[in-house]
Design an enzyme around this catalytic site. Structure first.
Site: not given
Ligand code: F6R
Length: 259
Positions: A67, A136, A138, A143
């Site tokens: 990313d 979370d 990810h 997400e």
């Protein structure tokens, strides 16, 4: 999913690096998928050490990062390109033209993302994908509620991720809110996956990933579908696992594993 539990972060990094070396020894022109963030720093330091002291060769290795923040030029101090140069590429003999990090400044994101996917295919796919996990759940910047079939695309970051990543920026307002990320589907196509996690703040998402249902609310849980995924975690990150004793038992019965 193979779960490897070590006492310390240092041991986690060394074990992950041993798997990396194993893959590179078997295939010197391997294609690696790479992650940024704090967790893989120990693995990258160990890869640099193996290059320096043991002659681990990266001449024929190709890399693809997961990313990049949208809006940051490659030269920005917080770009993931800068992160990779500083923490890995400068310390090994990889050829610059063999390293790929998504562009944060392309004029046409859709076309860029298609090209990135195409480029991965052209070089024969990713042999070993390195991952961290967000609090979370990810992987990449996929997400919660990301499609488990998603491909490389532009994503809006969730607030917990922006808060987590604010530590790298002068002000919270400076954290970009968009990123280009490989999709969960892209990640699942890697031939082998290595995920590293450490610290008590990861205990919950790690438990969800390994023992929870497969759900888009914890995109790392999709790795349960991957036939060759090894998760390296320290004791605090393993603290919420129900089957902890079983993983330790399995580990003890594999004395010849490279890690
Ligand atoms: C980074 C990435 C993210 C991180 C995750 C954990 O390229 O893809 O999924 O792996 O946010 O970050 P750290 O390691 O900083 O806790």
């Amino acid at each position: 999913m193979e779960v490897v539990i070590k006492e310390t972060y240092e041991e986690v990094s060394k074990a992950a690096a041993a798997l990396m070396r194993h893959v590179l020894n078997a295939k010197p022109n391997a294609v690696l998928g790479l992650a940024t963030g704090s967790t893989p720093l120990g693995l990258y330091a160990e890869m640099a050490r193996m290059h320096r002291e043991e002659g681990l060769d990266f001449t024929h290795v190709t890399t693809f990062n997961l990313d990049e923040y949208v809006g940051l030029p490659a030269s920005h101090p917080q770009s993931y390109r800068t992160f990779m140069e500083k923490n890995l590429f400068q310390h090994i003999n990889i050829q610059h033209q063999n390293t790929h990090v998504p562009s944060g400044t392309t004029g046409n994101y859709r076309a860029f993302c298609e090209w990135y996917e195409q480029r991965i295919k052209e070089v024969g796919g990713i042999d070993l994908q390195v991952l961290g996990i967000g609090s979370d759940g990810h992987i990449g910047f996929n997400e919660p509620t990301s499609s488990l079939n998603s491909r490389t695309r532009l994503k809006t970051l969730a607030e917990p991720t922006i808060n987590d990543n604010a530590r790298f920026f002068d002000r919270r307002e400076d954290v970009p809110i968009y990123a280009i990320t490989m999709g969960v589907g892209t990640i699942l196509e890697a031939k082998q996956v290595l995920l590293v996690a450490n610290g008590a703040n990861k205990a919950e998402c790690v438990a969800g990933m390994i023992e929870g249902p497969i759900t888009a609310m914890n995109t790392a849980s999709a790795l349960q579908l991957h036939p060759r995924c090894t998760v390296f975690i320290d004791r605090p990150a393993a603290s919420k696992l129900k089957m902890l004793d079983y993983y330790l038992w399995v580990q003890a019965k594999k004395p010849h594993a490279p890690y």
